[in-house]
Design a protein around this motif. Structure first.
Motif, PDB file in Angstrom:
ATOM      1  N   MET A 100      38.565  20.471  62.145  1.00 18.59           N
ATOM      2  CA  MET A 100      39.635  20.337  63.143  1.00 18.59           C
ATOM      3  C   MET A 100      40.824  21.174  62.742  1.00 18.59           C
ATOM      4  O   MET A 100      41.268  21.138  61.592  1.00 18.59           O
ATOM      5  CB  MET A 100      40.048  18.864  63.166  1.00 18.59           C
ATOM      6  N   ALA A 101      41.285  21.974  63.661  1.00 17.50           N
ATOM      7  CA  ALA A 101      42.477  22.768  63.372  1.00 17.50           C
ATOM      8  C   ALA A 101      43.592  22.357  64.318  1.00 17.50           C
ATOM      9  O   ALA A 101      43.360  22.019  65.476  1.00 17.50           O
ATOM     10  CB  ALA A 101      42.182  24.251  63.522  1.00 17.50           C
ATOM     11  N   LEU A 102      44.791  22.327  63.778  1.00 17.19           N
ATOM     12  CA  LEU A 102      45.928  22.075  64.646  1.00 17.19           C
ATOM     13  C   LEU A 102      46.447  23.431  65.108  1.00 17.19           C
ATOM     14  O   LEU A 102      46.688  24.319  64.304  1.00 17.19           O
ATOM     15  CB  LEU A 102      46.985  21.303  63.865  1.00 17.19           C
ATOM     16  N   SER A 103      46.607  23.582  66.403  1.00 19.86           N
ATOM     17  CA  SER A 103      47.091  24.844  66.960  1.00 19.86           C
ATOM     18  C   SER A 103      48.303  24.537  67.830  1.00 19.86           C
ATOM     19  O   SER A 103      48.261  23.632  68.662  1.00 19.86           O
ATOM     20  CB  SER A 103      45.972  25.487  67.774  1.00 19.86           C
ATOM     21  N   LEU A 104      49.350  25.292  67.653  1.00 16.05           N
ATOM     22  CA  LEU A 104      50.620  24.925  68.280  1.00 16.05           C
ATOM     23  C   LEU A 104      51.413  26.195  68.556  1.00 16.05           C
ATOM     24  O   LEU A 104      51.642  26.996  67.644  1.00 16.05           O
ATOM     25  CB  LEU A 104      51.371  24.033  67.281  1.00 16.05           C
TER      26      LEU A 104
END
Lengths: 388, 388, 388
Positions: free
Chosen positions: A1-5
């Motif tokens: 899971m990657a956090l992308s913002l």
């Protein structure tokens, strides 16, 4: 899971938000006497990753002379996997990690007992710490009480590297705001009752890099060793406090210190673990340059505080020598170790003589005056190489 | 290709070489107002190799409590490849690398704006920095002007790790000798307009090593958080200035400082980045121990200088909370962050009340006095874990 | 072979062991004039493991600007296997490792001669040091004598990394207790008579990270370069003394210092190697930012001591330039290098003019006064890149 913002431009907000002073809170850390419950176990925050450079740095800051802690090749030639952290560094870190739960509200550190260093800490290891509350001794509603705790440090494999007991003096909370509560869940406390030391030694130790007169055979019970040099403690101690992760403001917040009354008031007090470390380093050329291991210590008392500008110095007295059975290349030497300040160790011995070696807490019972020059006393056990 | 060279005995030469005083030159660094040209890009010298121990050292010096920056295992458990450098360290280094071109002749650092931390810096990474001159505002021939610059840091893969804007006040050169000229060649300036943060999170974060009351859900707009402890800054700041590669003599050369007139005269002033770092560390137990990332900051002003011996402390006020869409395990909290000196944060709040949160530059327009106890103000955005 | 040992509870022992004051001993380190015997070789204790972070730390503490010592990628691009330790760090460490045998009882460090840096020290290398006594010059029974020694450092492969000569002034032992004796056995002393430097250069050096005006072609014999900034030395020097493993109490024990008489009495004196290191760092932007190697130095004299609070600054004068034969990408520049304190380098030049460049020991013969502002003088040889 990657956090992308996606970054959005940050708009200035403060001017549009009215200030509600009643919304202020002031989180408090540490624990008052009322808040200690025997049986409680604290999981201390953060943890501490040991790195080779910081280990060398600690050894050098505190004037350690045993090459085990200064020279990777020397350590490996002994059979250590890598450079071990000096036990003194491990002690400083484990105690400090516990301050936020154990003693950030304490008014005095009364003593260290039964410290045992169970295994080496190597570069890349991460140490976490736990404390169990053993006893809480109340001395009346208007007097601080005494808490006995056990603290231990484990490495990333959950193996205990150090365990010890400590007594601290703590005040009742009274009208003060409560501190941050401990999560209320059962926690295992892996204290080791029948501890065993296992060192993977080669038995063939390099010569020439240590002194010729500090082997097991060089110590006889009764010997007094006056360590030649003192160390002037500078303001460096303020930063060193949190270099080992100690959070007690007494050591780094002059506004806090000036708000106190009594002996601790004024300039920030040097964290006692650091004082112990300097004293140990100053003694190391004479007593531990040929040590293979520091087994532990007990009856450790800081009898006077130190501040920046003080010069500390030490003396050792041999209390016992104990060869290991069989062909073991080392024996155990127990030292009484005394620290003084703002006087050379030689002058302190001349001035105070045998009284220097009487525990300060025993002085009153013996009709003797306490020694203001004395700052520290402890009994240490070292595993020291035999001369081969 | 190898260079091979036989050592020859070094003969003493100085006595035989007459001294020609007219051959003296005195290279100058930094840049005067006349020397800034909008559109110019500076490639900053040296670069900075980040190493694990120096990263841990920075985190500990500045009293960071978020284990992400103290504990390698903790960082990896979150999904980070390795221990990340604290964004505060990255900011200190990138700004400092630029001082030789940007501000070594500046007389004031007016403000930080729109800082964005785009990706982690890991052990072994080497950061280089660039600055582009955006604007030069002249205020008359006898007054210093204001230069607006953009600065960014890139890693060894030329990926931007931080970008921000800064305003500085700079004097005209006048009769002074010129500074070292910039090589006059076109240079690419890789500012990222539509920046995106990508964090490789696991989503399963270790508990127990951070406080229980500092999750996203614990912040509500309007909350004021008084950070308990201050930090006394010692002479250490002199060495720390170049530990982050800042070359401005105001911070380490007392002869230079004594030659100045006005507010900056006397003792070396603490480099503002260091002050910001201590304040952030002091706040970290209360606001960022559970942060996953520091997104950035804006409207940052050093409203008073600090010198060795000053004790700094901070207060935070929640300005906004913003959950991330979907199942993201975190939300964004924007804090107003205030620094004071030589007074505890609690006493500063009691003494100055709501005025503490008004920007100093807005005070005059509001008919209010500036607050001499106040040293810093900024708005910060943090990505903070949800309680799971 | 493993050592296995069950921990037993540590019983308090001190109270039961009577104190025998006549059993006190006070080990002494260093060596008095009577104890030096020409031909003797000392194997210095401990050794010193170089680690990347400590190397970067040293370079930053002493304000080194040559990216070779700050930026691993830059160093590798030149052909170095890894980040090299700055020669200044190697010198500080090798000299310091020898203090316990060479100069811990010395009353003055008279000069450095013929220093040659033979090969790089990389992260992970461990350096040990040896000294050979070359000459002992007695000046009468009541006067200190002069000892000439050669010292060298070797890496873990027993290859010499640095060798130099030093003169020290030492008193007769008189009634004082003897120092710890040297083991009396023949020891090889691997001094290199026909030394050769071999650097594995790529020949393609990265541009942009160093100044544009500090290439080989930028130096002409007779040039005087006034280095812009000074550095205020703080109490940090006390800890830095043993960071490089120097054991002389003059630098860290105020009680010792206060017990002295004369010029060295009072506050701890800054170890001269550290002073040299700061001066070199302050000069580095102007003379060595583009150096490929520091070949060595000679005729180095500390003409005044420095203490905490002093601000040091430097000037360089070009004594010789020597292109390397063939297509080599570098040439040798010899600089006279002067250090002053508590005055800017520019003001020192204005005040003292050409006299600043006359050796202090030659002043009397020339009928000139010594310069109290001056603290250091030396001749250095650097290998500096050509502009490509």
């Amino acid at each position: 899971m990657a956090l992308s913002l996606a970054f959005t431009p940050q708009q200035e907000l403060a001017g549009k938000m009215p200030v509600s002073l009643e919304r202020a809170r002031a989180p408090q850390y540490g624990r008052y006497l009322d808040e200690f419950v025997p049986g409680q176990v604290f999981i201390h925050p953060r943890g501490f990753s040991f790195e080779r450079a910081a280990m060398l740095d600690f050894a050098r800051t505190f004037m350690q002379t045993n090459p085990l802690y200064l020279n990777t090749d020397f350590a490996k030639a002994h059979g250590f996997t890598d450079l071990p952290a000096s036990p003194q560094m491990v002690f400083n870190v484990v105690l400090s990690l516990g301050v936020q739960n154990d003693s950030e509200k304490a008014i005095a550190n009364l003593g260290y007992y039964n410290a045992q260093f169970l295994r080496p800490v190597y570069p890349g290891d991460t140490v976490r710490a736990y404390t169990k509350v053993i006893d809480r001794k109340e001395r009346g509603a208007d007097k601080p009480g005494i808490v006995l705790i056990r603290t231990l440090g484990v490495n990333q494999h959950d193996r205990v590297v150090l365990q010890y007991e400590r007594k601290i003096m703590v005040s009742w909370r009274g009208q003060r705001p409560p501190t941050t509560p401990v999560p209320d869940e059962p926690v295992d406390f892996p204290w080791v009752n029948e501890a065993k030391l296992e060192l993977p030694l080669t038995g063939a130790f390099p010569a020439h890099l240590t002194g010729p007169n500090t082997y097991f055979e060089d110590y006889t019970p009764g010997d007094i060793i006056v360590h030649a040099n003192g160390r002037t403690i500078t303001d460096e101690h303020v930063a060193l406090t949190y270099k080992v992760c100690n959070t007690h403001p007494l050591h780094y917040d002059r506004i806090y210190s000036q708000g106190l009354s009594g002996k601790m008031s004024g300039e920030p007090i040097v964290y006692g673990g650091l004082v112990f470390a300097w004293l140990e380093g100053l003694a190391s050329r004479d007593v531990s340059e040929n040590a293979l291991w520091e087994l532990g210590f007990t009856e450790g008392y800081h009898t006077q505080p130190s501040v920046s500008g003080d010069t500390v110095a030490g003396l050792s007295r041999v209390l016992a020598v104990e060869p290991l059975p069989g062909s073991d290349p080392a024996g155990i030497v127990t030292f009484q170790f005394i620290g003084v300040k703002n006087i050379s160790a030689a002058n302190a011995l001349e001035k105070h003589g045998a009284d220097l070696f009487i525990k300060e807490n025993d002085k009153q019972g013996l009709g003797k005056d306490k020694i203001g020059d004395k700052i520290f006393e402890i009994e240490r056990r070292l595993l020291i190489k035999r001369r081969t």
